[in-house]
Design a protein around this motif. Structure first.
Motif, mmCIF file in Angstrom:
data_model
loop_
_atom_site.group_PDB
_atom_site.id
_atom_site.type_symbol
_atom_site.label_atom_id
_atom_site.label_comp_id
_atom_site.label_asym_id
_atom_site.label_seq_id
_atom_site.Cartn_x
_atom_site.Cartn_y
_atom_site.Cartn_z
ATOM 1 N N PRO A 110 14.821 -16.427 11.234
ATOM 2 C CA PRO A 110 15.859 -15.733 11.990
ATOM 3 C C PRO A 110 15.789 -16.095 13.468
ATOM 4 C CG PRO A 110 14.098 -14.235 11.398
ATOM 5 C CD PRO A 110 13.813 -15.532 10.713
ATOM 6 N N ILE A 111 16.920 -16.031 14.144
ATOM 7 C CA ILE A 111 16.962 -16.308 15.579
ATOM 8 C C ILE A 111 16.355 -15.113 16.289
ATOM 9 C CG2 ILE A 111 18.464 -16.708 17.550
ATOM 10 C CD1 ILE A 111 20.433 -18.006 15.571
ATOM 11 N N LYS A 112 15.385 -15.375 17.121
ATOM 12 C CA LYS A 112 14.672 -14.295 17.789
ATOM 13 C C LYS A 112 15.094 -14.201 19.252
ATOM 14 C CE LYS A 112 10.691 -14.836 14.830
ATOM 15 N NZ LYS A 112 9.297 -15.227 14.742
ATOM 16 N N ARG A 113 14.966 -13.021 19.780
ATOM 17 C CA ARG A 113 15.253 -12.816 21.197
ATOM 18 C C ARG A 113 14.143 -13.462 22.007
ATOM 19 N NH1 ARG A 113 16.253 -6.718 22.441
ATOM 20 N NH2 ARG A 113 16.440 -7.668 24.477
ATOM 21 N N PRO A 114 14.472 -13.940 23.223
ATOM 22 C CA PRO A 114 13.422 -14.540 24.052
ATOM 23 C C PRO A 114 12.386 -13.486 24.454
ATOM 24 C CG PRO A 114 15.551 -14.574 25.181
ATOM 25 C CD PRO A 114 15.775 -14.015 23.840
ATOM 26 N N ASP A 115 11.124 -13.915 24.508
ATOM 27 C CA ASP A 115 10.080 -12.994 24.939
ATOM 28 C C ASP A 115 10.066 -12.901 26.468
ATOM 29 O OD1 ASP A 115 9.100 -15.461 25.571
ATOM 30 O OD2 ASP A 115 7.190 -15.241 24.517
ATOM 31 N N LYS A 116 9.132 -12.157 27.008
ATOM 32 C CA LYS A 116 9.082 -11.893 28.450
ATOM 33 C C LYS A 116 8.971 -13.190 29.256
ATOM 34 C CE LYS A 116 6.558 -8.961 31.659
ATOM 35 N NZ LYS A 116 5.480 -7.955 31.750
ATOM 36 N N HIS A 117 8.135 -14.098 28.789
ATOM 37 C CA HIS A 117 7.923 -15.357 29.493
ATOM 38 C C HIS A 117 9.214 -16.199 29.487
ATOM 39 C CE1 HIS A 117 5.659 -18.729 31.078
ATOM 40 N NE2 HIS A 117 6.129 -19.501 30.111
ATOM 41 N N ALA A 118 9.868 -16.286 28.341
ATOM 42 C CA ALA A 118 11.103 -17.065 28.234
ATOM 43 C C ALA A 118 12.223 -16.448 29.071
ATOM 44 C CB ALA A 118 11.533 -17.167 26.777
ATOM 45 N N ARG A 119 12.288 -15.110 29.139
ATOM 46 C CA ARG A 119 13.315 -14.458 29.961
ATOM 47 C C ARG A 119 13.115 -14.784 31.429
ATOM 48 N NH1 ARG A 119 12.287 -10.000 26.528
ATOM 49 N NH2 ARG A 119 11.093 -8.989 28.183
ATOM 50 N N ARG A 120 11.870 -14.819 31.880
ATOM 51 C CA ARG A 120 11.588 -15.159 33.282
ATOM 52 C C ARG A 120 12.018 -16.596 33.580
ATOM 53 N NH1 ARG A 120 5.690 -12.340 34.214
ATOM 54 N NH2 ARG A 120 6.505 -10.224 34.438
ATOM 55 N N GLN A 121 11.752 -17.498 32.645
ATOM 56 C CA GLN A 121 12.174 -18.889 32.837
ATOM 57 C C GLN A 121 13.693 -18.994 32.908
ATOM 58 O OE1 GLN A 121 10.313 -20.893 29.535
ATOM 59 N NE2 GLN A 121 8.682 -21.715 30.847
ATOM 60 N N LEU A 122 14.388 -18.255 32.053
ATOM 61 C CA LEU A 122 15.849 -18.274 32.077
ATOM 62 C C LEU A 122 16.387 -17.750 33.405
ATOM 63 C CD1 LEU A 122 16.657 -17.000 28.480
ATOM 64 C CD2 LEU A 122 17.234 -19.230 29.418
ATOM 65 N N ARG A 123 15.797 -16.652 33.924
ATOM 66 C CA ARG A 123 16.230 -16.116 35.218
ATOM 67 C C ARG A 123 16.018 -17.127 36.328
ATOM 68 N NH1 ARG A 123 13.250 -11.243 34.049
ATOM 69 N NH2 ARG A 123 14.617 -9.987 32.770
ATOM 70 N N ARG A 124 14.866 -17.801 36.310
ATOM 71 C CA ARG A 124 14.592 -18.823 37.348
ATOM 72 C C ARG A 124 15.603 -19.949 37.300
ATOM 73 N NH1 ARG A 124 8.876 -18.994 35.520
ATOM 74 N NH2 ARG A 124 7.989 -17.131 36.434
ATOM 75 N N MET A 125 15.952 -20.379 36.081
ATOM 76 C CA MET A 125 16.947 -21.456 35.946
ATOM 77 C C MET A 125 18.298 -21.005 36.465
ATOM 78 S SD MET A 125 16.097 -23.390 32.306
ATOM 79 C CE MET A 125 17.655 -22.929 31.731
ATOM 80 N N LYS A 126 18.706 -19.786 36.161
ATOM 81 C CA LYS A 126 20.018 -19.279 36.601
ATOM 82 C C LYS A 126 20.036 -19.081 38.105
ATOM 83 C CE LYS A 126 21.213 -16.970 32.319
ATOM 84 N NZ LYS A 126 21.421 -15.684 31.625
ATOM 85 N N ASP A 127 18.928 -18.603 38.675
ATOM 86 C CA ASP A 127 18.870 -18.367 40.119
ATOM 87 C C ASP A 127 18.838 -19.664 40.917
ATOM 88 O OD1 ASP A 127 18.920 -15.686 39.682
ATOM 89 O OD2 ASP A 127 16.744 -15.409 39.882
ATOM 90 N N SER A 128 18.329 -20.729 40.333
ATOM 91 C CA SER A 128 18.211 -21.997 41.059
ATOM 92 C C SER A 128 19.544 -22.740 41.164
ATOM 93 C CB SER A 128 17.174 -22.897 40.394
ATOM 94 O OG SER A 128 17.628 -23.305 39.130
ATOM 95 N N ARG A 129 20.566 -22.289 40.507
ATOM 96 C CA ARG A 129 21.867 -22.960 40.556
ATOM 97 C C ARG A 129 22.529 -22.747 41.830
ATOM 98 N NH1 ARG A 129 24.843 -21.983 34.828
ATOM 99 N NH2 ARG A 129 23.127 -22.541 33.539
#
Length: 129
Positions: A110-129
């Motif tokens: 099943p497709i799982k939700r991102p864990d805490k570490h993955a969410r932080r990486q996603l936020r960093r990628m979005k903020d760096s734009r």
């Protein structure tokens, strides 16, 4: 005292006894939904099944083609249920190929939700734009 062997049996009862479905009601629903074909034709739950008949069973993404070897109206252990039918070689190979294909494209779980570490990486990628 041995019981006489059964010469014919309802399809829904056999599917339940062969452990393809957990209940007769689920087997009946699958038959009514067109998920079960007997000898390359649709059927009704009360259709009589004989040894030597071929069934095409669709359960979710799984497609099976089996030949009826024995008839039983009693649900026994899984090892006994496997003796009631024989899956065709073509069906077995197609099922294995489909399983391998699902693993290759990453649908094995099943497709799982991102864990805490993955969410932080996603936020960093979005903020760096």
């Amino acid at each position: 005292m041995k019981a006489d062997p059964i010469s014919e049996l309802r399809v829904d009862v056999w599917l339940w006894a062969a452990r393809f479905f957990k209940t007769r009601s689920l087997a009946k629903q699958a038959i009514d939904g067109g998920k079960i074909d007997v000898n390359d034709a649709g059927c009704k739950p009360a259709k009589m099944l004989h040894a030597g008949d071929r069934l095409r069973i669709s359960r979710g993404e799984e497609r099976l083609e089996v030949e009826v070897l024995l008839l039983s109206d009693r649900r026994g252990p899984a090892s006994a249920a496997q003796g009631l039918y024989c899956e065709t070689e073509v069906s077995r190979m197609a099922r294995e190929a489909a399983r391998e294909q699902r693993q290759l494209i990453g649908m094995s779980g099943p497709i799982k939700r991102p864990d805490k570490h993955a969410r932080r990486q996603l936020r960093r990628m979005k903020d760096s734009r």
